[in-house]
Enzyme design. Structure first.
Site, mmCIF file in Angstrom:
data_model
loop_
_atom_site.group_PDB
_atom_site.id
_atom_site.type_symbol
_atom_site.label_atom_id
_atom_site.label_comp_id
_atom_site.label_asym_id
_atom_site.label_seq_id
_atom_site.Cartn_x
_atom_site.Cartn_y
_atom_site.Cartn_z
ATOM 1 C CE LYS A 153 -2.228 -1.825 3.525
ATOM 2 N NZ LYS A 153 -1.854 -3.236 3.398
ATOM 3 C CB ILE A 154 3.436 2.535 2.361
ATOM 4 C CG1 ILE A 154 2.442 2.616 3.529
ATOM 5 C CG2 ILE A 154 4.413 3.702 2.418
ATOM 6 C CD1 ILE A 154 3.039 2.374 4.909
ATOM 7 N NE ARG A 229 7.430 -1.719 12.511
ATOM 8 C CZ ARG A 229 6.488 -0.814 12.211
ATOM 9 N NH1 ARG A 229 6.819 0.311 11.600
ATOM 10 N NH2 ARG A 229 5.240 -1.014 12.548
ATOM 11 C CG ASP A 253 9.791 8.058 10.319
ATOM 12 O OD1 ASP A 253 9.909 9.100 11.017
ATOM 13 O OD2 ASP A 253 8.780 7.336 10.364
ATOM 14 C CD GLU A 258 11.588 2.847 15.946
ATOM 15 O OE1 GLU A 258 12.099 3.159 14.869
ATOM 16 O OE2 GLU A 258 10.364 2.838 16.140
ATOM 17 C CG HIS A 290 8.123 5.011 14.149
ATOM 18 N ND1 HIS A 290 8.602 3.751 14.313
ATOM 19 C CD2 HIS A 290 7.029 4.889 13.353
ATOM 20 C CE1 HIS A 290 7.828 2.890 13.674
ATOM 21 N NE2 HIS A 290 6.864 3.562 13.076
ATOM 22 C CD GLN A 291 7.899 14.051 12.300
ATOM 23 O OE1 GLN A 291 9.076 14.015 12.656
ATOM 24 N NE2 GLN A 291 7.397 15.086 11.682
ATOM 25 C CB ALA A 292 6.455 8.116 8.319
ATOM 26 C CG PHE A 293 2.221 7.298 12.680
ATOM 27 C CD1 PHE A 293 3.465 7.390 13.254
ATOM 28 C CD2 PHE A 293 1.112 7.597 13.459
ATOM 29 C CE1 PHE A 293 3.620 7.764 14.581
ATOM 30 C CE2 PHE A 293 1.248 7.973 14.797
ATOM 31 C CZ PHE A 293 2.524 8.054 15.357
HETATM 32 P P1 NAI Z 1 1.699 -3.798 2.940
HETATM 33 O O1 NAI Z 1 1.481 -5.113 3.600
HETATM 34 O O2 NAI Z 1 0.580 -3.184 2.156
HETATM 35 O O3 NAI Z 1 2.961 -3.912 1.953
HETATM 36 C C1 NAI Z 1 4.132 -4.604 2.264
HETATM 37 C C2 NAI Z 1 4.677 -5.176 0.979
HETATM 38 O O4 NAI Z 1 5.922 -5.809 1.279
HETATM 39 C C3 NAI Z 1 3.754 -6.235 0.370
HETATM 40 O O5 NAI Z 1 3.558 -5.984 -1.013
HETATM 41 C C4 NAI Z 1 4.523 -7.538 0.593
HETATM 42 O O6 NAI Z 1 4.309 -8.487 -0.449
HETATM 43 C C5 NAI Z 1 5.951 -7.043 0.583
HETATM 44 N N1 NAI Z 1 6.878 -7.964 1.218
HETATM 45 C C6 NAI Z 1 6.639 -8.905 2.161
HETATM 46 N N2 NAI Z 1 7.777 -9.579 2.453
HETATM 47 C C7 NAI Z 1 8.739 -9.033 1.658
HETATM 48 C C8 NAI Z 1 10.109 -9.312 1.485
HETATM 49 N N3 NAI Z 1 10.720 -10.293 2.164
HETATM 50 N N4 NAI Z 1 10.794 -8.580 0.593
HETATM 51 C C9 NAI Z 1 10.168 -7.604 -0.130
HETATM 52 N N5 NAI Z 1 8.871 -7.304 -0.016
HETATM 53 C C10 NAI Z 1 8.168 -8.015 0.870
HETATM 54 O O7 NAI Z 1 2.212 -2.831 4.077
HETATM 55 P P2 NAI Z 1 2.223 -1.227 4.045
HETATM 56 O O8 NAI Z 1 0.968 -0.695 4.650
HETATM 57 O O9 NAI Z 1 2.628 -0.750 2.714
HETATM 58 O O10 NAI Z 1 3.383 -0.932 5.128
HETATM 59 C C11 NAI Z 1 4.733 -1.253 4.842
HETATM 60 C C12 NAI Z 1 5.551 -1.120 6.113
HETATM 61 O O11 NAI Z 1 5.588 0.249 6.491
HETATM 62 C C13 NAI Z 1 4.940 -1.841 7.334
HETATM 63 O O12 NAI Z 1 5.401 -3.169 7.402
HETATM 64 C C14 NAI Z 1 5.438 -1.024 8.496
HETATM 65 O O13 NAI Z 1 6.595 -1.661 9.002
HETATM 66 C C15 NAI Z 1 5.833 0.310 7.886
HETATM 67 N N6 NAI Z 1 5.073 1.446 8.440
HETATM 68 C C16 NAI Z 1 5.760 2.490 8.981
HETATM 69 C C17 NAI Z 1 5.099 3.586 9.487
HETATM 70 C C18 NAI Z 1 5.824 4.776 10.050
HETATM 71 O O14 NAI Z 1 5.212 5.627 10.702
HETATM 72 N N7 NAI Z 1 7.124 4.928 9.799
HETATM 73 C C19 NAI Z 1 3.632 3.630 9.516
HETATM 74 C C20 NAI Z 1 2.995 2.497 8.844
HETATM 75 C C21 NAI Z 1 3.700 1.433 8.365
#
Ligand code: NAI
Length: 342
Positions: A153-154, A229, A253, A258, A290-293
């Site tokens: 998604k992101i 992460r 971020d 952290e 960790h502010q991105a959200f």
């Molecule tokens: P999502 O589940 O929609 O997308 C994750 C993608 O990574 C999926 O397409 C999945 O197939 C892929 N993936 C899984 N294992 C993998 C691997 N070994 N190698 C490469 N790709 C792989 O998740 P979304 O919502 O896009 O979030 C992504 C990450 O962002 C989360 O896991 C979270 O850790 C991080 N995040 C950070 C935030 C922040 O404030 N900094 C806030 C929200 C999420």
């Protein structure tokens, strides 16, 4: 319904209080993070609400289970801080899978632009009436190649944003889908990208994805963005890559260690983490905590979806946002049959 809310911050409380009043959920807010020392605060609660740096390991799960706590409601998408294997069969775990992919992707782009156009330096200079441009030369994003690791998604929002800048986009995903994106193997992504942005989850596969070996595969001057992460990057190897002038810039971020520092005010204190302190001292490293959200839209969505998850679970015993160690394995996870994982 009583919910012990750990790691509560001033920006969390108003939204959750409002949702709680509307939905009949009594949130009890604790500033402490959940861990083995603080788990007793959950005594008498039906559920706990936790964030990214709370510890939900086997010992904490056992104590919650003994106290009769039924549910761990993550108010975030990532769940690497929860021992899902240990929780299975004992305590249900729900999360907020989507709240604002835009918030995170826009922050990643904000950090990238800040870094490469030296905005962080210019801001400080002009506040001191220093209007010199020396050392502020940046580069155009147009025409550059960005490698997106994790096109979920992101990652996909980030891809759209980057295309808007006229960038060439390469992506790697363990489970690639869609033919509108040029998927390549990781080696090729590392070798060809001018900028690399991490948007995959932290798993055993992705732990220290960026390490000494993979950094050596990257172009000299590569810019690394991590809004996913911290432990996706070996921070020591990153530091060495920066000191060797191989890495051109890093925008972080998130950071591996952290949980000891982020979300707290350490100004006026001596920071014990030498690696973080050295990274922050670099002119080409930008760290946000960790502010991105953190946007109004995301906070509102997080509070609403968490409250919905809790209501759905306590009303019906099911929750569409439940996750477990066996999710995807229809033999072991009952979610597709009964609406709950076990
Ligand atoms: P999502 O589940 O929609 O997308 C994750 C993608 O990574 C999926 O397409 C999945 O197939 C892929 N993936 C899984 N294992 C993998 C691997 N070994 N190698 C490469 N790709 C792989 O998740 P979304 O919502 O896009 O979030 C992504 C990450 O962002 C989360 O896991 C979270 O850790 C991080 N995040 C950070 C935030 C922040 O404030 N900094 C806030 C929200 C999420």
């Amino acid at each position: 319904m009583k919910i012990a809310f750990f790691d509560a911050k001033p920006y969390d409380i108003p939204g959750f209080e409002k949702c709680g009043k509307e939905q009949g959920i009594e949130f009890k807010f604790f500033e402490s993070m959940l861990n083995e020392d603080t788990v007793a605060l959950a005594n008498g609660a039906d559920g706990v609400c936790v964030f990214v740096n709370d510890t939900v390991n086997a010992a904490v799960i056992d104590k919650l289970y003994d106290m009769g706590v039924k549910i761990v409601a993550l108010r975030c998408a990532g769940y690497n801080n929860v021992d899902l294997e240990h929780a299975f069969g004992k305590i249900h775990v729900v999360h907020v899978p989507v709240y604002s992919a835009y918030a995170v992707a826009e922050h990643a782009m904000a950090m990238l632009l800040t870094s490469i156009r030296r905005i962080h330096k210019a801001y400080i200079r002009t506040r001191d009436f220093n209007f010199s441009l020396n050392g502020l030369t940046g580069f155009d994003l147009h025409g550059k190649t960005i490698g997106i690791v994790g096109a979920g998604k992101i990652g996909r929002v980030m891809i759209d944003i980057c295309r808007g800048f006229g960038m060439k986009v390469l992506a790697y995903d363990k489970f690639p889908s869609g033919n509108d994106i040029q998927f390549v193997e990781l080696d090729e992504l590392f070798a060809k990208s001018d900028i690399i942005s991490l948007h995959c989850p932290l798993t055993q596969d992705t732990h220290h994805l960026i390490n000494e070996k993979t950094i050596a595969q990257m172009k000299k001057g590569v810019v690394i963005l991590n809004t996913s992460r911290g432990a996706l990057i070996d921070a020591e190897a990153l530091l060495e890559g920066i000191k060797a002038r191989h890495i051109g810039a890093a925008c972080l971020d998130v950071y591996e260690e952290e949980s000891d520092v982020f979300f707290n005010d350490f100004s006026g204190h001596i920071l014990n983490d030498d690696t973080l302190a050295r990274l922050i001292s670099m002119p080409n490293v930008i760290v946000t905590s960790h502010q991105a959200f953190l946007t109004n839209e995301a906070l509102e969505n997080i509070a609403e979806i968490t409250a919905d998850n809790l209501l759905e679970f306590f009303d019906s015993g099911k929750c569409k946002n439940e996750l477990c160690y066996h999710c995807g394995n229809v033999e072991k996870c009952k979610k597709s049959r009964s609406g709950k994982c076990f």
